[in-house]
Each structure stands twice: as structure tokens, then as C-alpha cells.
Design a protein around this motif. Sequence first.
Motif, short mmCIF file in Angstrom:
data_model
loop_
_atom_site.label_atom_id
_atom_site.label_comp_id
_atom_site.label_asym_id
_atom_site.label_seq_id
_atom_site.Cartn_x
_atom_site.Cartn_y
_atom_site.Cartn_z
N GLY A 163 57.18 46.50 25.57
CA GLY A 163 56.90 46.40 26.99
C GLY A 163 57.67 47.43 27.79
N TRP A 164 57.03 47.96 28.84
CA TRP A 164 57.69 48.85 29.79
C TRP A 164 58.28 47.98 30.89
N PHE A 165 59.56 48.14 31.14
CA PHE A 165 60.37 47.25 31.98
C PHE A 165 60.71 47.97 33.29
N PHE A 166 60.58 47.28 34.42
CA PHE A 166 60.95 47.88 35.70
C PHE A 166 61.47 46.81 36.65
N TYR A 167 62.15 47.26 37.70
CA TYR A 167 62.78 46.31 38.63
C TYR A 167 63.01 46.98 39.98
N TRP A 168 63.03 46.16 41.02
CA TRP A 168 63.41 46.61 42.35
C TRP A 168 63.90 45.41 43.17
N GLN A 169 64.59 45.73 44.27
CA GLN A 169 65.14 44.67 45.11
C GLN A 169 65.16 45.11 46.57
N HIS A 170 64.93 44.15 47.45
CA HIS A 170 65.04 44.38 48.90
C HIS A 170 66.43 44.96 49.19
N ALA A 171 66.48 46.00 50.02
CA ALA A 171 67.74 46.68 50.30
C ALA A 171 68.79 45.73 50.86
N THR A 208 70.12 41.91 40.63
CA THR A 208 69.13 42.62 39.82
C THR A 208 69.59 42.70 38.37
N SER A 209 70.88 42.95 38.16
CA SER A 209 71.41 43.00 36.79
C SER A 209 71.23 41.66 36.09
N ARG A 210 71.56 40.58 36.77
CA ARG A 210 71.42 39.26 36.16
C ARG A 210 69.96 38.92 35.90
N GLY A 226 59.06 67.94 46.15
CA GLY A 226 59.08 69.35 45.79
C GLY A 226 60.10 69.73 44.74
N GLU A 227 60.86 68.77 44.21
CA GLU A 227 61.86 69.05 43.18
C GLU A 227 61.53 68.28 41.91
N ARG A 228 61.80 68.90 40.77
CA ARG A 228 61.61 68.22 39.50
C ARG A 228 62.90 67.52 39.11
N HIS A 229 62.73 66.30 38.51
CA HIS A 229 63.88 65.48 38.16
C HIS A 229 63.81 65.06 36.70
N ASP A 230 64.96 65.15 36.03
CA ASP A 230 65.07 64.62 34.68
C ASP A 230 65.09 63.09 34.72
N VAL A 231 64.59 62.48 33.65
CA VAL A 231 64.54 61.02 33.55
C VAL A 231 65.27 60.58 32.28
N LEU A 232 66.17 59.61 32.43
CA LEU A 232 66.86 59.02 31.29
C LEU A 232 66.04 57.87 30.75
N ILE A 233 65.87 57.82 29.44
CA ILE A 233 65.07 56.80 28.79
C ILE A 233 65.98 55.81 28.06
N HIS A 276 64.73 56.01 34.28
CA HIS A 276 65.13 56.22 35.68
C HIS A 276 65.61 57.66 35.85
N ARG A 277 65.52 58.13 37.07
CA ARG A 277 65.98 59.49 37.38
C ARG A 277 67.49 59.61 37.11
N VAL A 278 67.91 60.79 36.71
CA VAL A 278 69.33 60.97 36.39
C VAL A 278 70.20 60.80 37.64
N ASN A 279 69.64 61.02 38.82
CA ASN A 279 70.42 60.88 40.04
C ASN A 279 70.29 59.48 40.65
N ASN A 280 69.96 58.51 39.81
CA ASN A 280 69.90 57.11 40.26
C ASN A 280 70.79 56.26 39.36
N PRO A 281 72.12 56.43 39.48
CA PRO A 281 73.04 55.72 38.58
C PRO A 281 72.99 54.20 38.74
N ALA A 282 72.60 53.71 39.90
CA ALA A 282 72.53 52.25 40.10
C ALA A 282 71.51 51.63 39.15
N SER A 283 70.38 52.31 38.96
CA SER A 283 69.36 51.79 38.05
C SER A 283 69.88 51.80 36.61
#
Length: 212
Positions: free
Chosen positions: A111-119, A127-129, A186-193, A156-163
Motif C-alpha cells: 500500500g502507498w501511505f500518506f497523511y496530512w493534518q489541519h495546520a 499525526t505520528s501516533r 518552477g523548481e524540481r525537488h528530490d523525494v525520499l522514499i 516526501h520532499r527532501v525539504n519537508n523534514p516534518a513528514s
Amino acid sequence: MSTPSHLLRPVRPDDGPAVLAAFASSPDMARQGDVTSLPQAQEMIAWLDAPSRRGVAIVAGEPRGMDRGEPAGTVRAGSATVGGELVDDELVDDELIGLIGVSIEEPHRSGWFFYWQHAGSRGRGLTSRAAATVANRALRPVADGGWGLERLELGHRVNNPASGAVARAAGFVQEGIERQKFLLDGERHDVLIYGRLRSDPVPATSELPWSR
């Protein structure tokens, strides 16, 4: 006033306004999808309501006893306490504040796993729990009350350490990098898997209770 309980339950059709509010809570939510109207929020909920997907809501509310003038800590008939939090058939204000999603590839039991939360609800470790709780259940055999998957993946993008912190708290292991995968503003971003296998250690992150 009592402290809200935080529980997990399936996403429901009436969660549309809360989903819309979450997407309006921060500009970074645009990376989770294009939800700027109630019909679009309802489309997202409908997309999650498929045999190959699971949508689990993180919800905040007060135990129903609080609505009846009962003192904090009251456990009524039909309620139970799990992990120090009340699990109840009903909450006063059963409001979605975040979401854990899994898109399932049944032939591969993955399964592909994803998550988000109201700011407004971030920074509490919810979110971690929630992610750990859902991942633990997803990887348990069906005979043990799980979903029977054997592998979960996320990115997640490499510049998103919270994720990344959420992923590690949920037991995921970084497996690689996809160079310049995303084009954003307009910018390309690396993604950590990341991946997590059924055979990987269960994380020590405390689980959130499930609403019955």
C-alpha cells in the motif's frame, strides 16, 4: 472544560467541510491535492471510499458524558479506556482534524501511505501516533484483526523534514531517493522514499485509540 479526546475512525461523507477547512488552513496543503471547494472535498472523500483504499480520520471531540454535566474522567456504560484515552460509541463534536490514507495494491499486498493534518492541530504528535496506529493495523494479518498487507511505502520532499519524522515514528525505513521527481513552483525537488515491511520492528510510538 474537558480535554478533547483524539480518536481514529473511517472517513465519512459528512467530513467534507472539515476536509475543506484543513486544506484552507495552510498553503502547504495544496501539495496534498486541489481542494478549494466543498464539492472537491467531497470528491476526495468519495475517492477514498473504494475497495482499494482506506481513509482514516483523526478526530477531536469530547466524551459524551461531558455533554451531560458529568465530571471529567467519568466512564459511562458502553465506554472503555484504551491507552489512557476514552473509546466511546459517541463523541460530542466528532470533527476531522487530519487524515491517514492508504492506497492498496491487492495483488502485491502492498500500500502507498500518506497523511496530512489541519495546520491548527499540528505540533502535538497526533499525526505520528495516527500514522503508527494505522500502519500497525495495515501490516497485521487479517486473522489478527489487520488488513493483511505485507509492505507499505511513502515518499516526501527532501525539504519537508516534518513528514520524514512522522514516517520514522510510524516505523518506516528510508530506502532511497528519487532525484528531481517533483516540479513545484518552477523548481524540481528530490523525494525520499520510505518502506515498512510486516517483518520490520513495530515502533514504540504510542497508538491512538479507534472509535467503535
